[in-house]
Design a protein around this motif. Structure first.
Motif, PDB file in Angstrom:
ATOM      1  N   ASP A  55       0.850  -1.181   0.000  1.00  0.00           N
ATOM      2  CA  ASP A  55       0.000   0.000   0.000  1.00  0.00           C
ATOM      3  C   ASP A  55       0.891   1.238   0.000  1.00  0.00           C
ATOM      4  OD1 ASP A  55      -2.162   1.608  -0.020  1.00  0.00           O
ATOM      5  OD2 ASP A  55      -2.766   1.264   2.070  1.00  0.00           O
ATOM      6  N   VAL A  56       0.371   2.344  -0.573  1.00  0.00           N
ATOM      7  CA  VAL A  56       1.085   3.620  -0.647  1.00  0.00           C
ATOM      8  C   VAL A  56       0.143   4.715  -0.179  1.00  0.00           C
ATOM      9  CG1 VAL A  56       2.325   5.277  -2.095  1.00  0.00           C
ATOM     10  CG2 VAL A  56       2.480   2.830  -2.589  1.00  0.00           C
ATOM     11  N   LEU A  57       0.659   5.596   0.698  1.00  0.00           N
ATOM     12  CA  LEU A  57      -0.108   6.740   1.190  1.00  0.00           C
ATOM     13  C   LEU A  57       0.552   8.024   0.695  1.00  0.00           C
ATOM     14  CD1 LEU A  57      -2.259   8.131   2.935  1.00  0.00           C
ATOM     15  CD2 LEU A  57      -0.682   7.927   4.877  1.00  0.00           C
ATOM     16  N   VAL A  58      -0.192   8.810  -0.094  1.00  0.00           N
ATOM     17  CA  VAL A  58       0.277  10.110  -0.592  1.00  0.00           C
ATOM     18  C   VAL A  58      -0.587  11.181   0.055  1.00  0.00           C
ATOM     19  CG1 VAL A  58       0.697  11.550  -2.610  1.00  0.00           C
ATOM     20  CG2 VAL A  58       1.011   9.067  -2.761  1.00  0.00           C
ATOM     21  N   ALA A  59       0.043  12.107   0.797  1.00  0.00           N
ATOM     22  CA  ALA A  59      -0.723  13.127   1.526  1.00  0.00           C
ATOM     23  C   ALA A  59      -1.413  14.095   0.571  1.00  0.00           C
ATOM     24  CB  ALA A  59       0.198  13.884   2.488  1.00  0.00           C
ATOM     25  N   ASP A  60      -0.739  14.566  -0.440  1.00  0.00           N
ATOM     26  CA  ASP A  60      -1.331  15.529  -1.376  1.00  0.00           C
ATOM     27  C   ASP A  60      -0.910  15.134  -2.789  1.00  0.00           C
ATOM     28  OD1 ASP A  60      -2.442  17.614  -2.726  1.00  0.00           O
ATOM     29  OD2 ASP A  60      -1.525  19.204  -1.517  1.00  0.00           O
ATOM     30  N   PRO A  61      -1.760  14.380  -3.504  1.00  0.00           N
ATOM     31  CA  PRO A  61      -1.375  13.952  -4.861  1.00  0.00           C
ATOM     32  C   PRO A  61      -1.226  15.105  -5.849  1.00  0.00           C
ATOM     33  CG  PRO A  61      -3.217  12.657  -3.996  1.00  0.00           C
ATOM     34  CD  PRO A  61      -3.041  13.821  -3.086  1.00  0.00           C
ATOM     35  N   LYS A  62      -1.750  16.319  -5.522  1.00  0.00           N
ATOM     36  CA  LYS A  62      -1.591  17.438  -6.441  1.00  0.00           C
ATOM     37  C   LYS A  62      -0.151  17.961  -6.465  1.00  0.00           C
ATOM     38  CE  LYS A  62      -6.361  19.037  -5.878  1.00  0.00           C
ATOM     39  NZ  LYS A  62      -7.226  20.184  -5.475  1.00  0.00           N
ATOM     40  N   ILE A  63       0.597  17.712  -5.394  1.00  0.00           N
ATOM     41  CA  ILE A  63       1.980  18.192  -5.335  1.00  0.00           C
ATOM     42  C   ILE A  63       2.932  17.133  -5.864  1.00  0.00           C
ATOM     43  CG2 ILE A  63       3.814  18.954  -3.778  1.00  0.00           C
ATOM     44  CD1 ILE A  63       1.671  20.184  -2.020  1.00  0.00           C
ATOM     45  N   ALA A  64       2.781  15.892  -5.416  1.00  0.00           N
ATOM     46  CA  ALA A  64       3.634  14.789  -5.884  1.00  0.00           C
ATOM     47  C   ALA A  64       2.817  13.509  -5.860  1.00  0.00           C
ATOM     48  CB  ALA A  64       4.885  14.656  -5.012  1.00  0.00           C
ATOM     49  N   ASN A  65       3.193  12.568  -6.716  1.00  0.00           N
ATOM     50  CA  ASN A  65       2.475  11.298  -6.813  1.00  0.00           C
ATOM     51  C   ASN A  65       3.487  10.167  -6.894  1.00  0.00           C
ATOM     52  OD1 ASN A  65       0.393   9.501  -6.943  1.00  0.00           O
ATOM     53  ND2 ASN A  65      -0.420  10.223  -8.901  1.00  0.00           N
ATOM     54  N   ALA A  66       3.053   8.977  -6.480  1.00  0.00           N
ATOM     55  CA  ALA A  66       3.895   7.788  -6.488  1.00  0.00           C
ATOM     56  C   ALA A  66       3.275   6.739  -7.404  1.00  0.00           C
ATOM     57  CB  ALA A  66       4.071   7.236  -5.082  1.00  0.00           C
ATOM     58  N   VAL A  67       4.095   6.174  -8.263  1.00  0.00           N
ATOM     59  CA  VAL A  67       3.656   5.126  -9.189  1.00  0.00           C
ATOM     60  C   VAL A  67       4.478   3.875  -8.896  1.00  0.00           C
ATOM     61  CG1 VAL A  67       3.423   4.434 -11.592  1.00  0.00           C
ATOM     62  CG2 VAL A  67       3.042   6.834 -10.933  1.00  0.00           C
ATOM     63  N   VAL A  68       3.800   2.759  -8.549  1.00  0.00           N
ATOM     64  CA  VAL A  68       4.471   1.498  -8.230  1.00  0.00           C
ATOM     65  C   VAL A  68       4.528   0.662  -9.499  1.00  0.00           C
ATOM     66  CG1 VAL A  68       4.421  -0.581  -6.825  1.00  0.00           C
ATOM     67  CG2 VAL A  68       3.643   1.611  -5.861  1.00  0.00           C
ATOM     68  N   ARG A  69       5.718   0.345  -9.964  1.00  0.00           N
ATOM     69  CA  ARG A  69       5.901  -0.401 -11.208  1.00  0.00           C
ATOM     70  C   ARG A  69       6.233  -1.854 -10.974  1.00  0.00           C
ATOM     71  NH1 ARG A  69       3.462   1.673 -15.110  1.00  0.00           N
ATOM     72  NH2 ARG A  69       4.825   0.519 -16.547  1.00  0.00           N
ATOM     73  N   SER A  70       6.772  -2.176  -9.776  1.00  0.00           N
ATOM     74  CA  SER A  70       7.083  -3.565  -9.435  1.00  0.00           C
ATOM     75  C   SER A  70       6.889  -3.728  -7.939  1.00  0.00           C
ATOM     76  CB  SER A  70       8.523  -3.928  -9.852  1.00  0.00           C
ATOM     77  OG  SER A  70       9.465  -3.133  -9.145  1.00  0.00           O
ATOM     78  N   ALA A  71       7.161  -4.939  -7.424  1.00  0.00           N
ATOM     79  CA  ALA A  71       6.893  -5.218  -6.010  1.00  0.00           C
ATOM     80  C   ALA A  71       7.760  -4.384  -5.090  1.00  0.00           C
ATOM     81  CB  ALA A  71       7.094  -6.710  -5.735  1.00  0.00           C
ATOM     82  N   GLN A  72       8.985  -4.024  -5.503  1.00  0.00           N
ATOM     83  CA  GLN A  72       9.902  -3.290  -4.636  1.00  0.00           C
ATOM     84  C   GLN A  72      10.446  -2.020  -5.291  1.00  0.00           C
ATOM     85  OE1 GLN A  72      12.995  -5.881  -3.255  1.00  0.00           O
ATOM     86  NE2 GLN A  72      11.594  -7.318  -2.257  1.00  0.00           N
ATOM     87  N   ARG A  73       9.821  -1.497  -6.305  1.00  0.00           N
ATOM     88  CA  ARG A  73      10.284  -0.282  -6.986  1.00  0.00           C
ATOM     89  C   ARG A  73       9.105   0.650  -7.217  1.00  0.00           C
ATOM     90  NH1 ARG A  73      14.379  -0.412 -11.959  1.00  0.00           N
ATOM     91  NH2 ARG A  73      15.726  -0.857 -10.163  1.00  0.00           N
ATOM     92  N   ALA A  74       9.333   1.943  -6.942  1.00  0.00           N
ATOM     93  CA  ALA A  74       8.285   2.951  -7.123  1.00  0.00           C
ATOM     94  C   ALA A  74       8.917   4.195  -7.731  1.00  0.00           C
ATOM     95  CB  ALA A  74       7.617   3.281  -5.798  1.00  0.00           C
ATOM     96  N   TYR A  75       8.071   4.923  -8.466  1.00  0.00           N
ATOM     97  CA  TYR A  75       8.489   6.188  -9.065  1.00  0.00           C
ATOM     98  C   TYR A  75       7.739   7.319  -8.376  1.00  0.00           C
ATOM     99  CZ  TYR A  75       9.882   2.998 -12.807  1.00  0.00           C
ATOM    100  OH  TYR A  75      10.423   1.965 -13.516  1.00  0.00           O
ATOM    101  N   ILE A  76       8.501   8.362  -7.951  1.00  0.00           N
ATOM    102  CA  ILE A  76       7.907   9.557  -7.345  1.00  0.00           C
ATOM    103  C   ILE A  76       8.059  10.705  -8.331  1.00  0.00           C
ATOM    104  CG2 ILE A  76       7.998  11.191  -5.423  1.00  0.00           C
ATOM    105  CD1 ILE A  76       9.030   8.970  -3.666  1.00  0.00           C
ATOM    106  N   ILE A  77       6.941  11.346  -8.659  1.00  0.00           N
ATOM    107  CA  ILE A  77       6.895  12.383  -9.691  1.00  0.00           C
ATOM    108  C   ILE A  77       6.420  13.694  -9.053  1.00  0.00           C
ATOM    109  CG2 ILE A  77       5.940  13.062 -11.920  1.00  0.00           C
ATOM    110  CD1 ILE A  77       5.423  10.079 -12.435  1.00  0.00           C
ATOM    111  N   GLY A  78       7.168  14.796  -9.276  1.00  0.00           N
ATOM    112  CA  GLY A  78       6.784  16.109  -8.778  1.00  0.00           C
ATOM    113  C   GLY A  78       5.814  16.793  -9.726  1.00  0.00           C
ATOM    114  N   ALA A  79       4.712  17.308  -9.193  1.00  0.00           N
ATOM    115  CA  ALA A  79       3.679  17.926 -10.021  1.00  0.00           C
ATOM    116  C   ALA A  79       3.716  19.451  -9.925  1.00  0.00           C
ATOM    117  CB  ALA A  79       2.302  17.402  -9.613  1.00  0.00           C
ATOM    118  N   THR A  80       3.514  19.988  -8.733  1.00  0.00           N
ATOM    119  CA  THR A  80       3.521  21.444  -8.541  1.00  0.00           C
ATOM    120  C   THR A  80       4.392  21.781  -7.336  1.00  0.00           C
ATOM    121  OG1 THR A  80       1.524  21.342  -7.162  1.00  0.00           O
ATOM    122  CG2 THR A  80       1.214  21.742  -9.522  1.00  0.00           C
TER     123      THR A  80
END
Length: 497
Positions: free
Chosen positions: A81-106
């Motif tokens: 599971d992933v908890l993102v406090a404010d997806p409008k600022i940054a978001n997390a994308v899980v591509r595999s069981a142990q790897r995730a991508y964090i992307i800055g939005a604003t």
């Protein structure tokens, strides 16, 4: 007694059996073996352990991202599971069981927490999304290679730090950051200018004024008697170009005849004058700072009268006006040895040309008069760029004024030759030439022995020299000759006890 001994023997055997079983279980299942912090040894290639706070909560790691940028996160366990406090600022994308991508939005701040299948925290990140300043950093390195300026984002603002080679490069970096941030109020400038230069400005104000005045006039007066009648004739021709007679007593008077009598007065005067003014104020200031130099004084000017209604005594209110030599300039050392100057210089002096006289009656028979002089001023203010050691005429003036006036008796003064007896001629020619030259130098501090003072070599004369010979000072040494160094012993100085 025998029963108690058998019971003790059975307890001892049971404890030994349980201890042996536990040891065998720990050997066969290493996962059940407790690991102490002192016994932990990291395995090559394995992910770093996630720090855990003493209260059981995961310590969040700080992560800075640019807008539109991403980062790859590898975790030690599978993500459930992933908890993102404010997806409008940054978001997390899980591509595999142990790897995730964090992307800055604003631009803003948020946090992201990862959990495993058991609901335990795997990792936590405090995300700060800032402006993407990599392009600006590259531009600063290319535009200002001699400076070491760091740029970083702080919310909607931009922070500049590091060192600059000169104030001009610091200003350029500030303007570039202000354009990117959308205003100078969003830029925090903490740039330190290393090795701030000092600039000495030498200003030369030179003026030569030439005046030529020529006055020539004839005044006639006559008394004609016809029996009991007397006719008096007076022809006085004033000088109107200058407004006054140069010397009232420079007259030649001739009288013809007794009765009738004719008296002729010839007034002639010619004068030539030269006024030379030279002022050379020098002033030193740090690059980017302002400096002011004033050498002059103040003279009193009546500003009005105030009367006491009880005693009926009136007093004159006095205000003071400044005059002298003043210099105010702000230097900025630019690249390639150029100096940008903001200069204001002024040379003023008292003059009687436009003076006014104020009179006040003290009694019915006495009058107090006060003459207030005028101020003759030469002022120049401008901005310019000059290389160090170069000179430039920042201001100049060539002025020539010619005035000529002829006064006389109408009709007779137009006669070709005899008209000279009935007229006066006044000719005034004023020529002024003024130039203001500025010369800036980038200077460094030096030793006191390399500096000279105006009173070097000056010494007051002794009483016999002053009384018998008339000397007003003694000068030691010959110009151009270097005196050998001397060693002084004992106490010496301005005042010794």
């Amino acid at each position: 007694m025998k029963c108690r001994a058998d019971l003790t023997t059975m307890r001892t055997s049971l404890v030994r059996a349980l201890s042996f079983s536990a040891a065998v279980a720990l050997v066969l299942n290493p996962a059940l073996t407790p690991v102490l912090a002192a016994d932990y040894r990291p395995v090559a290639g394995a992910p770093a352990p996630v720090p855990v706070a003493a209260d059981g909560q995961m310590n969040a790691r700080f992560l800075s991202l640019g807008v539109g940028k991403s980062i790859v996160i590898d975790l030690p366990r599978d993500i459930k599971d992933v908890l993102v406090a404010d997806p409008k600022i940054a978001n997390a994308v899980v591509r595999s069981a142990q790897r995730a991508y964090i992307i800055g939005a604003t631009v803003g701040q948020t946090n992201i927490v990862f959990f495993d299948s058991a609901g335990q925290q795997i990792a936590a990140y405090d995300i700060a999304v800032k402006r993407d300043l990599n392009g600006v950093r590259a531009a600063l390195k290319q535009i200002l290679p001699g400076s070491d300026i760091q740029i970083d984002g702080l919310g909607e603002s931009i922070v500049l730090s590091g060192t600059a080679a000169n104030p001009m490069e610091a200003q350029q970096a500030n303007e570039l950051a202000a354009r990117l941030a959308g205003g100078a109020d969003k830029v925090v400038n903490s740039i330190v200018v290393r090795g701030r230069d000092q600039v000495m400005l030498k200003v030369t104000v030179a003026e030569v004024q030439r005046t030529i005045v020529k006055q020539l006039g004839i005044d006639l007066s006559a008394n004609l008697n016809y029996g009991t009648s007397v006719v008096s004739f007076t022809n006085s021709n004033p000088f109107t170009a200058l407004g006054r007679n140069l010397v009232d007593g420079n007259n030649l008077t001739t009288k013809f005849g007794a009765t009738p009598s004719v008296q002729a007065t010839l007034r002639a005067m010619e004068t030539a004058g030269v006024i030379r003014t030279l002022a050379e104020p020098n002033l030193t200031a740090i690059s980017g700072e302002s400096a002011t130099f004033i050498a002059g004084g103040e003279f009193p000017v009546p500003a009005g009268y105030s009367c006491d209604p009880t005693t009926h005594v009136c007093t004159t209110q006095i205000s003071f006006k400044k005059f002298g030599i003043s210099l105010n300039f702000t230097p900025i050392v630019l690249t390639e040895g150029k100096i940008s100057l903001r200069v204001m210089t002024e040379v003023s002096e008292l003059s009687n040309e436009n003076a006014i006289t104020l009179s006040q009656a003290v009694t019915s028979t006495s009058v107090n008069s006060l003459t207030v002089p005028s101020i003759r001023t030469r002022r120049a203010e401008t901005s310019l760029e000059i290389p160090s050691g170069g000179a430039m005429a920042m201001a100049g003036l060539i002025q020539q004024q010619t005035k000529q006036a002829v006064s006389g008796l109408p009709g007779l003064m137009q006669l070709p030759i005899l008209g000279t007896l009935f007229r006066s001629r006044d000719f005034v020619n004023n020529a002024t030439e003024l130039v203001v030259i500025v010369t800036p130098y980038v200077v460094r501090a030096t030793t006191p022995k390399d500096l000279s003072r105006p009173d070097d070599g000056f010494s007051a004369p002794a009483d016999p020299q002053a009384e018998l010979i008339g000397n007003i000072n003694r000068i030691y040494g010959v110009p151009g000759r270097t005196e050998p160094g001397r060693n002084y012993r004992g106490t010496y100085g301005f005042i010794t006890d």
